[in-house]
Motif scaffolding. Structure first.
Motif, mmCIF file in Angstrom:
data_model
loop_
_atom_site.group_PDB
_atom_site.id
_atom_site.type_symbol
_atom_site.label_atom_id
_atom_site.label_comp_id
_atom_site.label_asym_id
_atom_site.label_seq_id
_atom_site.Cartn_x
_atom_site.Cartn_y
_atom_site.Cartn_z
ATOM 1 N N ALA A 179 -15.359 -43.614 30.857
ATOM 2 C CA ALA A 179 -15.442 -43.414 29.402
ATOM 3 C C ALA A 179 -14.335 -42.495 28.906
ATOM 4 O O ALA A 179 -13.840 -42.655 27.793
ATOM 5 C CB ALA A 179 -16.813 -42.856 29.024
ATOM 6 N N GLN A 180 -13.933 -41.525 29.738
ATOM 7 C CA GLN A 180 -12.862 -40.601 29.364
ATOM 8 C C GLN A 180 -11.474 -41.187 29.618
ATOM 9 O O GLN A 180 -10.462 -40.568 29.290
ATOM 10 C CB GLN A 180 -13.008 -39.280 30.140
ATOM 11 C CG GLN A 180 -14.287 -38.538 29.862
ATOM 12 C CD GLN A 180 -14.415 -38.122 28.417
ATOM 13 O OE1 GLN A 180 -13.437 -37.786 27.748
ATOM 14 N NE2 GLN A 180 -15.629 -38.148 27.911
ATOM 15 N N GLY A 181 -11.426 -42.353 30.246
ATOM 16 C CA GLY A 181 -10.140 -42.985 30.542
ATOM 17 C C GLY A 181 -9.436 -42.400 31.748
ATOM 18 O O GLY A 181 -8.243 -42.623 31.945
ATOM 19 N N LEU A 182 -10.169 -41.638 32.575
ATOM 20 C CA LEU A 182 -9.555 -40.988 33.729
ATOM 21 C C LEU A 182 -9.640 -41.833 34.993
ATOM 22 O O LEU A 182 -9.119 -41.458 36.033
ATOM 23 C CB LEU A 182 -10.221 -39.628 33.974
ATOM 24 C CG LEU A 182 -10.037 -38.634 32.836
ATOM 25 C CD1 LEU A 182 -10.860 -37.387 33.091
ATOM 26 C CD2 LEU A 182 -8.561 -38.288 32.660
ATOM 27 N N MET A 183 -10.303 -42.965 34.885
ATOM 28 C CA MET A 183 -10.484 -43.848 36.020
ATOM 29 C C MET A 183 -10.307 -45.292 35.555
ATOM 30 O O MET A 183 -10.565 -45.606 34.401
ATOM 31 C CB MET A 183 -11.883 -43.647 36.597
ATOM 32 C CG MET A 183 -12.061 -44.156 37.968
ATOM 33 S SD MET A 183 -13.561 -43.483 38.668
ATOM 34 C CE MET A 183 -13.175 -41.746 38.684
ATOM 35 N N GLU A 184 -9.871 -46.134 36.474
ATOM 36 C CA GLU A 184 -9.711 -47.556 36.203
ATOM 37 C C GLU A 184 -10.503 -48.331 37.238
ATOM 38 O O GLU A 184 -10.783 -47.823 38.323
ATOM 39 C CB GLU A 184 -8.233 -47.946 36.293
ATOM 40 C CG GLU A 184 -7.370 -47.204 35.306
ATOM 41 C CD GLU A 184 -5.882 -47.405 35.548
ATOM 42 O OE1 GLU A 184 -5.504 -47.892 36.634
ATOM 43 O OE2 GLU A 184 -5.105 -47.053 34.653
ATOM 44 N N GLY A 211 -20.564 -53.560 34.172
ATOM 45 C CA GLY A 211 -19.175 -53.278 34.511
ATOM 46 C C GLY A 211 -18.998 -52.712 35.904
ATOM 47 O O GLY A 211 -17.918 -52.757 36.452
ATOM 48 N N ILE A 212 -20.069 -52.159 36.492
ATOM 49 C CA ILE A 212 -20.007 -51.655 37.858
ATOM 50 C C ILE A 212 -20.850 -52.580 38.720
ATOM 51 O O ILE A 212 -22.051 -52.694 38.533
ATOM 52 C CB ILE A 212 -20.513 -50.209 37.966
ATOM 53 C CG1 ILE A 212 -19.616 -49.266 37.167
ATOM 54 C CG2 ILE A 212 -20.567 -49.777 39.427
ATOM 55 C CD1 ILE A 212 -20.059 -47.814 37.181
ATOM 56 N N THR A 213 -20.186 -53.266 39.642
ATOM 57 C CA THR A 213 -20.872 -54.187 40.544
ATOM 58 C C THR A 213 -20.522 -53.824 41.982
ATOM 59 O O THR A 213 -19.720 -52.909 42.224
ATOM 60 C CB THR A 213 -20.451 -55.642 40.271
ATOM 61 O OG1 THR A 213 -19.084 -55.801 40.665
ATOM 62 C CG2 THR A 213 -20.618 -56.019 38.806
ATOM 63 N N ASP A 214 -21.072 -54.564 42.908
ATOM 64 C CA ASP A 214 -20.783 -54.304 44.319
ATOM 65 C C ASP A 214 -19.329 -54.610 44.677
ATOM 66 O O ASP A 214 -18.855 -54.178 45.721
ATOM 67 C CB ASP A 214 -21.718 -55.123 45.211
ATOM 68 C CG ASP A 214 -23.146 -54.602 45.151
ATOM 69 O OD1 ASP A 214 -23.341 -53.402 44.882
ATOM 70 O OD2 ASP A 214 -24.073 -55.404 45.374
ATOM 71 N N VAL A 215 -18.629 -55.363 43.838
ATOM 72 C CA VAL A 215 -17.225 -55.684 44.119
ATOM 73 C C VAL A 215 -16.252 -54.886 43.247
ATOM 74 O O VAL A 215 -15.058 -55.150 43.250
ATOM 75 C CB VAL A 215 -16.944 -57.204 43.989
ATOM 76 C CG1 VAL A 215 -17.715 -57.982 45.027
ATOM 77 C CG2 VAL A 215 -17.233 -57.703 42.595
ATOM 78 N N LEU A 240 -18.964 -41.830 37.684
ATOM 79 C CA LEU A 240 -17.930 -42.848 37.476
ATOM 80 C C LEU A 240 -17.942 -43.360 36.042
ATOM 81 O O LEU A 240 -16.880 -43.542 35.431
ATOM 82 C CB LEU A 240 -18.117 -43.994 38.470
ATOM 83 C CG LEU A 240 -17.902 -43.625 39.938
ATOM 84 C CD1 LEU A 240 -18.382 -44.752 40.843
ATOM 85 C CD2 LEU A 240 -16.467 -43.263 40.223
ATOM 86 N N ASP A 241 -19.128 -43.578 35.482
ATOM 87 C CA ASP A 241 -19.236 -43.990 34.076
ATOM 88 C C ASP A 241 -18.576 -42.969 33.157
ATOM 89 O O ASP A 241 -17.857 -43.321 32.226
ATOM 90 C CB ASP A 241 -20.701 -44.159 33.663
ATOM 91 C CG ASP A 241 -21.274 -45.523 33.988
ATOM 92 O OD1 ASP A 241 -20.492 -46.470 34.200
ATOM 93 O OD2 ASP A 241 -22.502 -45.636 34.012
ATOM 94 N N SER A 242 -18.826 -41.700 33.418
ATOM 95 C CA SER A 242 -18.251 -40.627 32.606
ATOM 96 C C SER A 242 -16.725 -40.626 32.707
ATOM 97 O O SER A 242 -16.023 -40.525 31.699
ATOM 98 C CB SER A 242 -18.822 -39.282 33.053
ATOM 99 O OG SER A 242 -18.187 -38.224 32.397
#
Length: 99
Positions: A87-92, A4-8, A82-84
């Motif tokens: 997971a908490q829904g605080l980031m998109e 889910g986390i890539t260079d783009v 960022l994963d954390s």
């Protein structure tokens, strides 16, 4: 790299998270759940950097310019943070190519 986390991948704060500086740290309220989270020092720096969407590479460069840390450790710690937050829904996230 974490699925889910890539260079783009571009990161931004979720519209459900509001924050305020309180006693030397930043407190983030998830308006959906009513849960509070606190971040200090580097986490606070990252949260402030995410006022506008940023890529992982942008964040690595910003953190390394501010703190004395090597690239590999910085990248690993950022991905964990960022994963954390995801997971908490605080980031998109979204891909830089718009998808």
């Amino acid at each position: 790299m974490t699925p889910g986390i890539t260079d783009v991948t571009q990161f931004r704060r979720s519209s459900c998270g509001v924050s305020a500086a309180v006693g030397g740290e930043t407190v983030i309220l998830d308006q959906r759940s009513g849960s509070y989270f606190s971040v200090s020092d580097v986490g606070e720096f990252i949260w402030n950097e995410l006022q506008t969407p940023r890529s992982l590479d942008d964040l690595v460069r910003a953190v390394m310019a501010e703190y004395d840390i090597d690239t590999q450790r910085c990248r690993q710690d950022l991905i964990r943070f960022l994963d954390s937050m995801l997971a908490q829904g605080l980031m998109e996230t979204r891909d830089i190519d718009g998808s």
